[in-house]
Design a protein around this motif. Structure first.
Motif, short mmCIF file in Angstrom:
data_model
loop_
_atom_site.label_atom_id
_atom_site.label_comp_id
_atom_site.label_asym_id
_atom_site.label_seq_id
_atom_site.Cartn_x
_atom_site.Cartn_y
_atom_site.Cartn_z
N PRO A 20 1.02 -1.17 -0.07
CA PRO A 20 0.08 0.11 0.06
C PRO A 20 0.87 1.32 0.09
CG PRO A 20 -0.15 -1.09 2.11
CD PRO A 20 0.72 -1.98 1.30
N ARG A 21 0.33 2.27 -0.82
CA ARG A 21 1.01 3.47 -0.77
C ARG A 21 0.54 4.61 0.15
NH1 ARG A 21 0.33 3.81 -6.78
NH2 ARG A 21 0.04 1.51 -6.88
N HIS A 38 3.20 -4.35 6.33
CA HIS A 38 4.27 -4.85 5.72
C HIS A 38 4.47 -4.23 4.14
CE1 HIS A 38 0.99 -7.91 5.17
NE2 HIS A 38 1.71 -8.22 4.15
N ARG A 39 5.75 -4.04 3.75
CA ARG A 39 5.92 -3.57 2.40
C ARG A 39 5.25 -2.25 2.17
NH1 ARG A 39 6.65 -8.93 1.96
NH2 ARG A 39 8.73 -9.71 1.78
N ALA A 40 4.55 -1.56 3.11
CA ALA A 40 3.75 -0.34 2.89
C ALA A 40 4.82 0.81 2.60
CB ALA A 40 3.09 0.06 4.16
N ASN A 41 4.39 1.88 1.83
CA ASN A 41 5.38 2.89 1.43
C ASN A 41 4.79 4.04 2.35
OD1 ASN A 41 6.52 5.03 0.63
ND2 ASN A 41 6.01 4.73 -1.58
N LEU A 42 5.48 4.35 3.30
CA LEU A 42 5.28 5.23 4.43
C LEU A 42 6.19 6.34 4.29
CD1 LEU A 42 4.06 2.80 6.95
CD2 LEU A 42 2.43 4.58 6.35
N ASN A 61 8.71 0.93 3.74
CA ASN A 61 9.64 2.13 3.34
C ASN A 61 9.21 3.18 4.33
OD1 ASN A 61 10.79 4.39 2.26
ND2 ASN A 61 10.20 4.17 0.36
N LEU A 62 10.10 3.67 5.32
CA LEU A 62 9.67 4.64 6.10
C LEU A 62 10.77 6.07 5.89
CD1 LEU A 62 8.75 2.05 8.87
CD2 LEU A 62 7.20 4.11 8.36
N ALA A 80 12.88 -3.15 7.28
CA ALA A 80 12.28 -1.61 6.96
C ALA A 80 13.50 -0.57 6.73
CB ALA A 80 11.51 -1.21 7.98
N TYR A 81 12.98 0.16 5.80
CA TYR A 81 13.91 1.32 5.32
C TYR A 81 13.75 2.47 6.00
CZ TYR A 81 16.99 4.13 2.36
OH TYR A 81 17.66 4.90 1.76
#
Length: 127
Positions: A20-21, A38-42, A61-62, A80-81
């Motif tokens: 999810p974006r 998980h794997r969300a673009n935050l 992506n944080l 996580a990034y």
């Protein structure tokens, strides 16, 4: 103040499928505990003061996210990034940060008690 409610976010996540974006959204102060992000673009999202207890943020992506004062106790942040994220005053008690990227992350006053830090990139333990 958050742009959306927890209910609106959950409904959006159901229809978003994988990855999810949510980048740039103001989710400040929301109770996001236990959600599967998980794997969300935050990236650049405002998550300040959020309850993220036991939230699955595996591979999320944080980058540049504002997590000041957030409660991330027992959250799964494996892979996580978090480069450039602001985690000042955040609670990361018992959080899983295995292989996370914390390059240039701000951790002033963050509580990392019993956090799993195996393979973390860019983190230097306080002297």
């Amino acid at each position: 103040m958050a742009e959306i409610t927890r209910k609106e976010l959950v409904l959006g996540l159901i229809s978003a499928g994988d990855n999810p974006r949510l980048s740039g959204l103001d989710l400040s102060g929301l109770d996001l505990s236990g959600l599967a992000l998980h794997r969300a673009n935050l990236a650049r999202a405002n998550l300040s003061g959020c309850n993220l207890v036991m939230t699955n943020l595996f591979g999320a992506n944080l980058k540049g996210a504002n997590l000041t004062g957030a409660n991330l106790a027992r959250a799964d942040l494996e892979g996580a990034y978090l480069a450039g994220a602001n985690l000042s005053g955040a609670s990361l008690i018992d959080a899983i940060l295995t292989d996370a990227n914390l390059t240039d992350a701000v951790l002033d006053g963050a509580n990392l008690t019993r956090a799993v830090l195996d393979g973390v990139k860019g983190y230097r333990a306080p002297a």
